[in-house]
Design an enzyme around this catalytic site. Structure first.
Site, PDB file in Angstrom:
ATOM      1  N   LYS A  26     -79.097 -45.690  -1.327  1.00  0.00           N
ATOM      2  CA  LYS A  26     -78.746 -45.555  -2.608  1.00  0.00           C
ATOM      3  C   LYS A  26     -79.669 -44.396  -3.283  1.00  0.00           C
ATOM      4  O   LYS A  26     -80.653 -44.047  -2.886  1.00  0.00           O
ATOM      5  CB  LYS A  26     -79.164 -46.709  -3.429  1.00  0.00           C
ATOM      6  CG  LYS A  26     -78.424 -48.163  -2.996  1.00  0.00           C
ATOM      7  CD  LYS A  26     -79.294 -49.277  -3.721  1.00  0.00           C
ATOM      8  CE  LYS A  26     -78.604 -50.733  -3.119  1.00  0.00           C
ATOM      9  NZ  LYS A  26     -79.300 -51.921  -3.481  1.00  0.00           N
ATOM     10  N   GLU A  64     -75.854 -59.302  -3.337  1.00  0.00           N
ATOM     11  CA  GLU A  64     -75.170 -57.955  -3.311  1.00  0.00           C
ATOM     12  C   GLU A  64     -73.552 -58.556  -2.896  1.00  0.00           C
ATOM     13  O   GLU A  64     -73.393 -59.143  -2.052  1.00  0.00           O
ATOM     14  CB  GLU A  64     -75.589 -57.136  -2.179  1.00  0.00           C
ATOM     15  CG  GLU A  64     -76.973 -56.518  -2.619  1.00  0.00           C
ATOM     16  CD  GLU A  64     -77.636 -55.396  -1.857  1.00  0.00           C
ATOM     17  OE1 GLU A  64     -76.635 -54.940  -0.875  1.00  0.00           O
ATOM     18  OE2 GLU A  64     -78.428 -54.701  -2.181  1.00  0.00           O
ATOM     19  N   GLU A  78     -74.768 -60.068   0.903  1.00  0.00           N
ATOM     20  CA  GLU A  78     -75.987 -60.543   1.182  1.00  0.00           C
ATOM     21  C   GLU A  78     -77.055 -60.786  -0.037  1.00  0.00           C
ATOM     22  O   GLU A  78     -76.542 -60.501  -1.018  1.00  0.00           O
ATOM     23  CB  GLU A  78     -76.870 -59.502   2.143  1.00  0.00           C
ATOM     24  CG  GLU A  78     -77.279 -58.286   1.371  1.00  0.00           C
ATOM     25  CD  GLU A  78     -77.898 -57.212   2.312  1.00  0.00           C
ATOM     26  OE1 GLU A  78     -78.103 -57.589   3.522  1.00  0.00           O
ATOM     27  OE2 GLU A  78     -78.422 -56.195   1.905  1.00  0.00           O
ATOM     28  N   ASN A  80     -81.000 -60.226  -0.907  1.00  0.00           N
ATOM     29  CA  ASN A  80     -82.316 -59.693  -0.875  1.00  0.00           C
ATOM     30  C   ASN A  80     -83.431 -60.529  -1.642  1.00  0.00           C
ATOM     31  O   ASN A  80     -83.221 -60.620  -2.799  1.00  0.00           O
ATOM     32  CB  ASN A  80     -82.387 -58.037  -1.085  1.00  0.00           C
ATOM     33  CG  ASN A  80     -81.629 -57.236  -0.202  1.00  0.00           C
ATOM     34  OD1 ASN A  80     -81.926 -57.113   0.890  1.00  0.00           O
ATOM     35  ND2 ASN A  80     -80.717 -56.703  -0.726  1.00  0.00           N
ATOM     36  N   ARG A  82     -86.356 -60.357  -3.022  1.00  0.00           N
ATOM     37  CA  ARG A  82     -87.201 -59.508  -3.340  1.00  0.00           C
ATOM     38  C   ARG A  82     -86.538 -58.821  -4.789  1.00  0.00           C
ATOM     39  O   ARG A  82     -85.401 -58.622  -4.795  1.00  0.00           O
ATOM     40  CB  ARG A  82     -87.843 -58.582  -2.434  1.00  0.00           C
ATOM     41  CG  ARG A  82     -86.733 -57.721  -2.029  1.00  0.00           C
ATOM     42  CD  ARG A  82     -87.185 -56.550  -0.959  1.00  0.00           C
ATOM     43  NE  ARG A  82     -86.184 -55.925  -0.327  1.00  0.00           N
ATOM     44  CZ  ARG A  82     -85.499 -54.843  -0.332  1.00  0.00           C
ATOM     45  NH1 ARG A  82     -85.721 -54.449  -1.986  1.00  0.00           N
ATOM     46  NH2 ARG A  82     -84.434 -54.475   0.162  1.00  0.00           N
ATOM     47  N   VAL A  85     -85.540 -51.482  -5.825  1.00  0.00           N
ATOM     48  CA  VAL A  85     -85.972 -50.511  -6.258  1.00  0.00           C
ATOM     49  C   VAL A  85     -85.212 -50.210  -7.748  1.00  0.00           C
ATOM     50  O   VAL A  85     -85.994 -49.769  -8.556  1.00  0.00           O
ATOM     51  CB  VAL A  85     -85.664 -49.084  -5.434  1.00  0.00           C
ATOM     52  CG1 VAL A  85     -85.937 -47.950  -6.227  1.00  0.00           C
ATOM     53  CG2 VAL A  85     -86.467 -49.306  -4.067  1.00  0.00           C
ATOM     54  N   ARG A 126     -83.051 -41.521  -7.898  1.00  0.00           N
ATOM     55  CA  ARG A 126     -84.245 -41.435  -7.130  1.00  0.00           C
ATOM     56  C   ARG A 126     -84.657 -40.011  -6.688  1.00  0.00           C
ATOM     57  O   ARG A 126     -83.813 -39.185  -6.502  1.00  0.00           O
ATOM     58  CB  ARG A 126     -83.913 -42.359  -5.855  1.00  0.00           C
ATOM     59  CG  ARG A 126     -83.557 -43.645  -6.229  1.00  0.00           C
ATOM     60  CD  ARG A 126     -83.649 -44.625  -4.673  1.00  0.00           C
ATOM     61  NE  ARG A 126     -83.049 -45.684  -4.894  1.00  0.00           N
ATOM     62  CZ  ARG A 126     -82.963 -46.846  -4.166  1.00  0.00           C
ATOM     63  NH1 ARG A 126     -83.617 -46.590  -2.891  1.00  0.00           N
ATOM     64  NH2 ARG A 126     -82.443 -47.894  -4.244  1.00  0.00           N
TER      65      ARG A 126
END
Length: 205
Positions: A26, A64, A78, A80, A82, A85, A126
């Site tokens: 990403k 996601e 899926e 994640n 956690r 970012v 980013r």
């Protein structure tokens, strides 16, 4: 973005669009999605909540999905388990402190659900220490200049300062620049100005 309290009740804090990637990494993320329909967003959020509550999940997480604009289809990918970012854009639009919420839940404390609906638009880019001339290969080295911009609607998360050496053993991302606006066009304008005012110089060894 999911958050599930100690009571087992899940809350979906909207969706983020992470379509702009390079080599499956990403690069730009934003909330809300500029392409997903309201119906698709509702389906994704409802599915994420059902999944989290069905498996007894607790804390922060991200479900996601792939979205196909052609026929407004949604496909699960899926979860994640956690914060990711790009959780910052959800924080900027929801007003929630996801890091604090995750810690509170881990301690067995109630977490404060956002009382207001999502507002505005937030976009994150980013900043990576990479060399475009070498296929965007990681380019660690000494940070000579690092002067984050400031202004309304801007947020910079970083782990470097001037004089620090970026180690080659880790991810090449050195900072995240997030811009919030009442509209998407305002967020984009603030982001473009901030990028122009963000000098970063890394001296490679």
């Amino acid at each position: 973005q999911l958050m599930v309290g100690v009571d087992g009740v899940a809350c979906a804090l909207g969706v983020r669009d992470c379509s702009i990637q390079r080599r499956n990494q990403k690069v730009i993320e934003e909330a809300p999605s500029p392409v997903a329909t309201a119906a698709a967003v509702a389906r994704m959020c409802a599915a994420a909540v059902r999944l989290a509550e069905g498996v007894g999940y607790r804390g922060g997480g991200t479900a996601e999905f792939l979205y196909a604009p052609a026929d407004d289809s949604v496909f699960f990918l899926e979860v994640n388990s956690r914060l990711q970012v790009e959780h910052t854009v959800t924080e900027m639009t929801s007003g929630a402190d996801l890091v604090k919420s995750q810690i509170d839940i881990a301690r067995g404390l109630p977490w404060e659900r956002p009382s207001d609906p999502a507002r505005g638009c937030a976009i994150e880019v980013r900043l990576n220490a990479e060399n475009p001339a070498k296929g965007f290969a990681p380019a660690p080295g000494l940070v000579r200049v690092f002067q984050p911009p400031a202004g309304p609607g801007l947020r910079v998360d970083s782990g470097v300062v001037e004089g620090m050496v970026i180690a080659p053993e880790f991810d090449s991302m050195i900072a995240k620049l997030i811009a919030w606006g009442r509209t998407r066009s305002e967020a984009i304008a603030r982001l473009k100005r901030a990028l122009q005012e963000f000098p970063v110089v890394v001296e490679n060894g």
